[in-house]
Design a protein around this motif. Structure first.
Motif, short mmCIF file in Angstrom:
data_model
loop_
_atom_site.label_atom_id
_atom_site.label_comp_id
_atom_site.label_asym_id
_atom_site.label_seq_id
_atom_site.Cartn_x
_atom_site.Cartn_y
_atom_site.Cartn_z
N UNK A 105 0.88 -1.16 0.00
CA UNK A 105 0.00 0.00 0.00
C UNK A 105 0.92 1.22 0.00
N UNK A 106 0.89 1.99 -1.08
CA UNK A 106 1.90 3.01 -1.31
C UNK A 106 1.27 4.40 -1.34
N UNK A 107 1.98 5.38 -0.81
CA UNK A 107 1.55 6.77 -0.86
C UNK A 107 2.27 7.57 0.21
N UNK A 108 1.84 8.79 0.39
CA UNK A 108 2.36 9.56 1.51
C UNK A 108 1.84 8.96 2.81
N UNK A 109 2.50 9.21 3.93
CA UNK A 109 2.09 8.56 5.18
C UNK A 109 0.62 8.78 5.53
N UNK A 110 0.06 9.94 5.17
CA UNK A 110 -1.33 10.23 5.50
C UNK A 110 -2.32 9.72 4.46
N UNK A 111 -1.84 9.14 3.39
CA UNK A 111 -2.74 8.67 2.34
C UNK A 111 -3.62 7.54 2.85
N UNK A 112 -4.78 7.37 2.22
CA UNK A 112 -5.71 6.35 2.67
C UNK A 112 -5.12 4.94 2.60
N UNK A 113 -4.49 4.53 1.49
CA UNK A 113 -3.95 3.16 1.47
C UNK A 113 -2.95 2.88 2.58
N UNK A 165 -4.84 -2.59 14.72
CA UNK A 165 -6.02 -2.96 15.50
C UNK A 165 -6.15 -4.48 15.61
N UNK A 166 -5.82 -5.19 14.53
CA UNK A 166 -6.01 -6.64 14.51
C UNK A 166 -4.69 -7.41 14.63
N UNK A 167 -3.62 -6.70 14.93
CA UNK A 167 -2.32 -7.33 15.15
C UNK A 167 -1.91 -8.19 13.94
N UNK A 168 -2.01 -7.60 12.76
CA UNK A 168 -1.66 -8.30 11.53
C UNK A 168 -0.19 -8.07 11.20
N UNK A 169 0.54 -9.09 10.80
CA UNK A 169 1.95 -8.90 10.42
C UNK A 169 2.08 -7.91 9.26
N UNK A 170 3.00 -6.96 9.40
CA UNK A 170 3.21 -5.95 8.35
C UNK A 170 4.56 -5.29 8.56
N UNK A 171 5.01 -4.59 7.54
CA UNK A 171 6.24 -3.79 7.61
C UNK A 171 5.96 -2.42 7.03
N UNK A 172 6.59 -1.41 7.59
CA UNK A 172 6.55 -0.06 7.02
C UNK A 172 7.88 0.22 6.35
N UNK A 173 7.85 0.61 5.08
CA UNK A 173 9.06 0.85 4.29
C UNK A 173 9.11 2.31 3.87
N UNK A 174 10.26 2.95 4.07
CA UNK A 174 10.42 4.29 3.49
C UNK A 174 10.76 4.14 2.01
N UNK A 220 11.10 -2.76 -9.02
CA UNK A 220 10.10 -2.39 -10.01
C UNK A 220 9.28 -1.18 -9.58
N UNK A 221 9.54 -0.65 -8.39
CA UNK A 221 8.82 0.52 -7.89
C UNK A 221 9.76 1.72 -7.77
N UNK A 222 9.25 2.90 -8.12
CA UNK A 222 10.04 4.13 -8.04
C UNK A 222 9.24 5.20 -7.30
N UNK A 223 9.10 5.07 -5.98
CA UNK A 223 8.35 6.07 -5.22
C UNK A 223 9.11 7.38 -5.12
N UNK A 224 8.37 8.46 -4.87
CA UNK A 224 9.01 9.73 -4.54
C UNK A 224 9.59 9.64 -3.14
N UNK A 225 10.51 10.56 -2.83
CA UNK A 225 11.23 10.48 -1.56
C UNK A 225 10.32 10.62 -0.34
N UNK A 226 9.17 11.29 -0.51
CA UNK A 226 8.27 11.47 0.63
C UNK A 226 7.17 10.42 0.68
N UNK A 227 7.27 9.39 -0.14
CA UNK A 227 6.28 8.32 -0.13
C UNK A 227 6.80 7.13 0.68
#
Length: 381
Positions: free
Chosen positions: A93-101, A111-120, A130-137
């Protein structure tokens, strides 16, 4: 009073209807399934080769318990049918930190304790070239996300329904239905059928077949695109390229998949909620050059190797409610005999298996243990 021939009639045998027929037949009900087109057709919403599945649900954390059960039932469906249906290739799920995704998925995951990672952005580019996000995404990565094959799902459910004794009739459009006393009567182009219960899964035909439901449903034309990446599909295969939903700086959502159908299959991409209002009768099935260019322009700066070469495109339809939540309930005007499932608003297919279970519960017992208050037709809209 007409004699009841079936326990339950299921109107519509797409994703939800085929699941309902399967679960009902599995429980021993005498089931008649009626479908306007052929099995696993491409005229509605349950087609296009792939649909996203994910658990860290950005739309609302209330969906997560249903997703956990849907995953269990998809595993069972694969086992019982011998069909290849789910590929858990991971999801971003990609976007700025405040984005809906991103923010919405993070809320559900926590809330449901689901395994996940946050990537800058730097880590995202390193892990997934294969992904080229902007620096603030940023991105939320979920290893249990992936894709489902809709045609295979529907076909598997239909086969299991028939194996359980369901009578399935195709190319037999329903003209009208009516509830009377303790039963229902369904009229088609070629016959009249009666049953104790009716389950209506009309897809894009909801405004026509559920006009008295009290929920306004808008039908929206959507387009899916397949591109051959520059240099081939190698970097875009499912072992290297996850599914994704991306919100750009303008708030536009688009999503995509790995290349799953061999070297010539291409990578599928599409806009989310950027369609045009239509009806099943008026939908434009032609995909135009300006639409292809708009999709190519969206992915070009964000996915190295895409758009590459345009291969093909296909249309489908969303059935949108005003709040974009589903409608799954007893019909408010006919609570004794009619159950409805509609308005899946472009994010319903991942729930197909559990919706089938819920519809069987409602039709056979009048209630369900699953949390479906969010989907009541009488909710504020």
């Amino acid at each position: 009073m007409a004699q009841t021939t079936y326990d339950v009639i299921v109107l519509g045998l797409g994703g939800m209807g085929s699941a309902a027929a399967h679960h009902l037949a599995e429980r021993g009900a005498r089931v008649l399934g009626l479908e306007k087109f052929g099995p696993a057709h491409n005229k509605g919403s349950s087609h296009g080769g792939s649909r996203i599945t994910r658990q860290s649900y950005f739309e609302d954390p209330a969906y997560v318990p249903l997703l956990l059960r849907a995953y269990e039932l998809y595993e069972r469906l694969e086992r019982d049918s011998g069909q290849d249906i789910a590929t858990l290739c991971g999801g971003l799920m990609v976007g700025r930190p405040e984005s809906l995704p991103v923010a919405g998925a993070l809320r559900s995951a926590r809330q449901w304790d689901l395994p996940h990672e946050l990537l800058d952005a730097r880590e995202l580019r390193r892990r997934f070239p294969t992904f080229a996000p902007q620096d603030d995404e940023v991105a939320l990565y979920e290893a249990k996300a992936g894709l489902l094959r809709p045609e295979s799902t529907v076909s598997a459910q239909l086969r299991l329904a028939a194996r359980g004794g369901a009578e399935l009739r195709f190319e037999e459009p329903v003209t009208r239905w009516e509830a009377y006393g303790d039963g229902v009567r369904v009229h088609t182009a070629t016959g009249v059928y009666t049953a104790g219960q009716l389950v209506v899964c009309p897809g894009a035909w909801a405004p026509e077949l559920l006009a008295g439901l009290g929920v306004p449903i808008t039908i929206e034309r959507q387009v899916m695109y397949w591109f051959q990446p520059t240099g081939g599909t190698g970097p875009y295969t499912a072992d290297r390229h996850p599914i994704y939903v991306w919100e750009d700086e303008a708030g536009v959502h688009f999503y995509g998949f790995p290349a799953i159908d061999g070297p010539e299959g291409g990578a599928k991409v599409a806009f989310f909620r950027k369609g045009t209002v239509c009806t099943p009768e008026t939908i434009d099935r032609t995909v135009h050059d300006d639409e292809i260019r708009a999709m190519a322009d969206q992915v070009a700066p964000r996915l190295p190797g895409l758009p590459g070469t345009f291969l093909r495109a296909a249309t489908c339809m969303y059935s949108n409610t005003p709040d974009e939540h589903f409608v799954i309930a007893r019909h408010p005007a006919h609570p004794e005999s009619v159950t409805v499932a509609c308005g899946f608003s472009g994010h319903g297919f991942k729930f197909v298996t559990v919706v089938g279970e819920i519809l069987a519960d409602l039709a056979l017992t009048g209630g369900t243990a699953h949390p479906i208050d969010l989907f009541a037709p009488g909710r504020p809209l």
